[in-house]
Enzyme design. Structure first.
Site, mmCIF file in Angstrom:
data_model
loop_
_atom_site.group_PDB
_atom_site.id
_atom_site.type_symbol
_atom_site.label_atom_id
_atom_site.label_comp_id
_atom_site.label_asym_id
_atom_site.label_seq_id
_atom_site.Cartn_x
_atom_site.Cartn_y
_atom_site.Cartn_z
ATOM 1 N N VAL A 130 0.830 -1.208 0.000
ATOM 2 C CA VAL A 130 0.000 0.000 0.000
ATOM 3 C C VAL A 130 0.866 1.261 0.000
ATOM 4 O O VAL A 130 0.667 2.174 -0.816
ATOM 5 C CB VAL A 130 -0.976 -0.005 1.199
ATOM 6 C CG1 VAL A 130 -1.742 1.308 1.279
ATOM 7 C CG2 VAL A 130 -1.950 -1.171 1.085
ATOM 8 N N THR A 182 -4.165 2.073 7.526
ATOM 9 C CA THR A 182 -4.029 0.740 8.138
ATOM 10 C C THR A 182 -5.376 0.202 8.613
ATOM 11 O O THR A 182 -6.184 0.933 9.176
ATOM 12 C CB THR A 182 -3.049 0.839 9.327
ATOM 13 O OG1 THR A 182 -1.785 1.262 8.825
ATOM 14 C CG2 THR A 182 -2.897 -0.485 10.048
ATOM 15 N N ARG A 199 -15.958 1.529 -5.147
ATOM 16 C CA ARG A 199 -16.412 0.209 -5.657
ATOM 17 C C ARG A 199 -17.887 0.259 -6.033
ATOM 18 O O ARG A 199 -18.305 -0.326 -7.038
ATOM 19 C CB ARG A 199 -16.139 -0.879 -4.606
ATOM 20 C CG ARG A 199 -14.649 -1.173 -4.480
ATOM 21 C CD ARG A 199 -14.320 -2.149 -3.365
ATOM 22 N NE ARG A 199 -12.882 -2.386 -3.338
ATOM 23 C CZ ARG A 199 -12.157 -2.593 -2.245
ATOM 24 N NH1 ARG A 199 -12.731 -2.587 -1.055
ATOM 25 N NH2 ARG A 199 -10.867 -2.795 -2.335
ATOM 26 N N HIS A 258 -15.434 0.652 7.561
ATOM 27 C CA HIS A 258 -14.668 0.172 6.403
ATOM 28 C C HIS A 258 -14.426 -1.308 6.678
ATOM 29 O O HIS A 258 -13.432 -1.703 7.261
ATOM 30 C CB HIS A 258 -13.338 0.926 6.265
ATOM 31 C CG HIS A 258 -12.418 0.269 5.262
ATOM 32 N ND1 HIS A 258 -12.707 0.176 3.931
ATOM 33 C CD2 HIS A 258 -11.224 -0.358 5.411
ATOM 34 C CE1 HIS A 258 -11.743 -0.464 3.304
ATOM 35 N NE2 HIS A 258 -10.830 -0.814 4.184
#
Ligand code: NAD
Length: 323
Positions: free
Chosen positions: A15, A124, A156, A180
């Site tokens: 990431v 994170t 998405r 999330h």
């Protein structure tokens, strides 16, 4: 006006390096510093990316490995340190709670030694637990701590609905809110396509069947695990999400995006970080919005809060709210 400034990225793996490369491609900073307990990786990644800056179309950005002292004059700090879910593991980001809160402790204890000015973007996972942890346990201005939250799920949602109707995903508006993670939900009452009304789309596109919202929502929540199982990690979508936040902050955009922060009574929820639409400028979060959700959606928000609070019980340290 654009603030060039220095960005520090903590965590230099899938990431962190994807974020680095997008920052460089978009020219979002004049200097980018990589910090990781794996110093060799930081050196290799920063060297590799620095070579890309020599191309005629590239921005001449100073990229290097560094340490926490670099946070002193950074305008933004992006936290990507800590492992992700691995292929085949339990498909729930909340299983990372204990491991990654220890890492957040280590990272944040260092950051506060050098700055209270930089805007911190938490990436994170488990995202809402990590955002809560760094916001509640350290003396740092809360409006300057932002979790990327459900912007990735919102992207998405746009992509999946756009594929369904075969149109441009940027025409899809609305939010995925809450955690999330698995208890996040599509706030369908906020969703619209090209100001034409989501409910009218089946007719406009001559569809015989009504849009199956449940199936779309399930796809949004499942697709992350599909990506992890297929390629080993997710990094490209989240890197674009991080850059969307960076751009909003550096250009002082006063834009509104879904993001995670500690709730203080919104929908009756306290002491947990979740995503709501918030307004952002170069000082951080300046306003949180509570869109008029249906009763069912409010119920899902409350369920999200319970789920994240439950996971936080695994944390041994600090946090008045998780007791
Ligand atoms: P990874 O396991 O490949 O890399 C983690 C990196 O963190 C490693 O390089 C490791 O050395 C470093 N690290 C560990 N402890 C550290 C410490 N104390 N200080 C500095 N560095 C430390 O993980 P990844 O695939 O790069 O993912 C990073 C994180 O981003 C994961 O938690 C993942 O779940 C999360 N993620 C979040 C989103 C989102 O939407 N918010 C999307 C994708 C991934």
């Amino acid at each position: 006006m654009f603030d060039e400034g220095k960005i520090v990225i903590i965590g230099a793996s899938n990431v962190g390096t994807a974020v680095l490369n997008k920052i460089v491609d978009f020219g979002l900073a004049s200097e980018v510093v990589l910090i990781d307990i794996n110093e060799k990786k930081c050196m290799g990644e920063s060297l590799d990316t620095s070579h890309a800056t020599a191309c005629i179309s590239s921005h001449n950005i100073y990229i290097h490995e560094g340490d926490y002292e670099d946070c002193k004059d950074a305008s933004m700090i992006i936290i990507t340190a800590g492992p992700s879910i691995k292929p085949g593991e339990t498909p729930d980001r909340l299983i990372l709670t204990k491991t990654n809160c220890k890492i957040m402790d280590n990272v944040m204890s260092q950051i506060v030694r050098y700055t209270k000015d930089a805007i911190i973007l938490v990436v994170t996972n488990p995202l809402d637990v990590a955002t809560y942890y760094v916001s509640a346990n350290f003396d740092y201005p809360r409006e300057k701590i932002i979790g990327t939250g459900t912007l990735l799920e919102t992207f998405r949602l746009r992509r999946i609905l756009a594929d369904y109707y075969h149109l441009d995903p940027k025409l899809v508006h609305g939010y995925v809110l809450g955690e999330h993670g698995n208890s996040g939900f599509v706030a369908w009452s906020t969703v619209d396509i090209a100001s034409l009304g989501l409910g009218n789309m089946d007719e406009f596109f001559n569809r015989d069947y009504k849009l199956n919202k449940g199936m779309i929502e399930q796809k949004i929540m499942q697709v992350v695990y599909d990506v992890i199982n297929l390629k080993g990690c997710t990094n490209t979508g989240i890197a674009m999400v991080a850059c969307r936040f960076i751009k909003a902050i550096k250009y002082n955009e006063y834009t509104i995006l879904p993001m995670s922060s500690i709730l203080t009574g919104e929908y009756g929820i306290h002491d947990v970080a979740l995503s709501l639409p918030c307004m952002l400028n170069n000082t951080g979060i300046i306003k949180k919005f509570t869109p008029k959700l249906t009763d069912e959606e409010v119920g899902k928000m409350i369920a999200s809060a319970k789920s994240v609070k439950f996971a936080m019980k695994a944390i041994e340290k600090k946090t008045e709210a998780v007791a």
